[in-house]
Design a protein around this motif. Structure first.
Motif, short mmCIF file in Angstrom:
data_model
loop_
_atom_site.label_atom_id
_atom_site.label_comp_id
_atom_site.label_asym_id
_atom_site.label_seq_id
_atom_site.Cartn_x
_atom_site.Cartn_y
_atom_site.Cartn_z
N ARG A 45 -10.30 4.82 -14.72
CA ARG A 45 -9.42 5.61 -15.57
C ARG A 45 -9.79 5.41 -17.03
O ARG A 45 -10.48 4.45 -17.37
N PHE B 18 2.22 -0.50 -21.77
CA PHE B 18 2.41 -0.80 -20.35
C PHE B 18 3.14 -2.13 -20.26
O PHE B 18 2.60 -3.15 -20.75
N HIS C 269 2.87 -6.64 -16.07
CA HIS C 269 2.71 -6.41 -14.63
C HIS C 269 1.40 -7.03 -14.13
O HIS C 269 0.52 -7.37 -14.94
N THR D 254 0.82 -3.93 -7.46
CA THR D 254 0.92 -2.51 -7.12
C THR D 254 -0.13 -2.11 -6.10
O THR D 254 0.15 -1.39 -5.13
N TRP D 255 -1.37 -2.59 -6.27
CA TRP D 255 -2.45 -2.18 -5.35
C TRP D 255 -2.20 -2.73 -3.94
O TRP D 255 -2.59 -2.10 -2.96
N GLN E 221 6.16 2.46 -15.68
CA GLN E 221 6.37 1.69 -14.45
C GLN E 221 7.76 1.06 -14.47
O GLN E 221 8.15 0.45 -15.46
N ARG F 268 -0.98 6.23 -1.57
CA ARG F 268 -1.12 7.00 -2.80
C ARG F 268 -2.37 7.88 -2.70
O ARG F 268 -3.26 7.61 -1.89
N ILE G 22 -6.23 7.61 -7.11
CA ILE G 22 -5.64 6.39 -7.68
C ILE G 22 -6.11 5.17 -6.89
O ILE G 22 -6.55 4.17 -7.46
O1 6CS Z 1 -0.64 1.80 -10.49
C1 6CS Z 1 -1.78 1.62 -10.90
O2 6CS Z 1 -2.78 1.60 -10.16
C2 6CS Z 1 -1.95 1.51 -12.40
N1 6CS Z 1 -0.83 0.92 -13.05
C3 6CS Z 1 -0.94 0.01 -14.03
C4 6CS Z 1 0.24 -0.28 -14.88
N2 6CS Z 1 -2.06 -0.68 -14.24
C5 6CS Z 1 -3.12 -0.52 -13.22
C6 6CS Z 1 -3.24 0.87 -12.74
O3 6CS Z 1 -3.82 1.68 -13.67
#
Ligand code: 6CS
Ligand code: FE
Length: 297
Positions: free
Chosen positions: A132, A144, A147, A152-153, A210, A283, A287
């Motif tokens: 990105r 941001f 985090h 998240t991943w 987020q 997702r 992404i």
């Molecule tokens: O959700 C994600 O994959 C993205 N979110 C953040 C805040 N950092 C990592 C990624 O770009």
């Protein structure tokens, strides 16, 4: 038979979150596996990040910057689902899948200055999990919140372990005052579970702001006290390598100077995505990529 996959890093929970000590290494390769010398590798292992000034030349950065300016001026392109705009101003905030959109960035992921370091840190062949550009425009660029990317991943993309590393390359000068990325050195060794279920299609709002997958303030305070806070600053062309689980964030940018960085996220081919650990659906692949073909020169 219990068919649930083993989850070493449960998150998006209810009740009291308790920090989990990371079970996995930060650095998986050794000095002989690539261009990073032993001292730099040891420092990255301890701190979870490393900074290389001048990784790219000003001329190279200028070419990437021109690519980005061209894209953000194309009104039609703004409707592409990979373009995330700022919640308030509607300006471009991020563009995902840049390694497919920009042939220049598609080449950059194969550049030995980048690829060889990613392979050495992760100790294996690597694939691109995500790429990105975060544009962080001047005057109205929003940051941001604190985090862990891996949280998240893991929860939403099904990434099993924190065997992934991001390379953030400054396209514009990164200053302390224009939203420079802050990191907590050593925090990658602690996984902070987050409270709260993942809403359906969470990414449609989370990439703008987020709200789910954020650790609570008490845990962030403890981690900051234990690790401290450092900031990635440096001229265009500098690069920050940071572990997928390091606690990081950035402030808003009210200065006239955009803080635009390319982010290339490499994951080990031993760490391919399964089903989300804490979300009902996957997702989109722009992404969380599901092409696990190793990146080769
Ligand atoms: O959700 C994600 O994959 C993205 N979110 C953040 C805040 N950092 C990592 C990624 O770009
Ligand atoms: Fe992040």
């Amino acid at each position: 038979m219990d068919t649930r996959i083993e989850d070493s890093y449960p998150t998006r929970i209810t009740g009291e979150p308790k920090p989990i000590e990371r079970l996995d290494p930060t650095v998986w390769g050794g000095e002989s596996d690539g261009p990073i010398d032993a001292a730099s590798l040891a420092s990255h292992d301890a701190k979870g990040f490393s900074i290389i000034e001048g990784l790219l030349s000003p001329a190279e950065v200028q070419a990437y910057w021109q690519d980005l300016v061209h894209l953000t001026r194309d009104e039609d392109f703004k409707s592409d689902q990979r373009v995330i705009t700022e919640k308030s101003s509607g300006e471009v905030r991020s563009i995902f899948e840049m390694h497919k959109i920009s042939p220049l960035i598609g080449e950059l992921v194969r550049d030995p200055r980048i690829l060889d370091r990613a392979r050495q840190i992760l100790g294996s062949d690597v694939y691109i999990h995500q790429s990105r550009v975060n544009y962080m425009p001047g005057f109205r660029g929003t940051g941001f919140y604190w985090h862990s990317d891996f949280e998240t991943w893991h929860a939403e993309d099904g990434m099993p372990k924190p065997r992934a590393v991001s390379c953030s390359i400054a396209l514009t000068d990164n200053y302390p005052f224009n939203g420079g990325l802050m990191v907590m050195p050593g925090s990658q060794r602690t996984f902070l579970p987050c409270v709260g279920e993942t809403p359906d299609d969470n990414y449609k709002s989370s990439l703008k702001e987020q709200k789910i997958g954020l650790p609570d303030e008490h845990e962030i305070t403890k981690l900051a006290a234990e690790c401290g806070i450092e900031q990635f600053t440096g001229p265009a062309g500098s690069a920050l390598w940071f572990d997928s689980n390091i606690m990081h964030g950035s402030g808003n940018n009210i200065t006239p100077y955009p803080r635009s960085n390319i982010f290339l996220v490499f994951s080990s081919v031993e760490n391919t995505l399964g089903e989300p650990y804490a979300a009902t659906t996957r997702r989109p692949e722009f992404i969380g990529a599901r092409d696990f073909t190793p990146v080769v020169r």
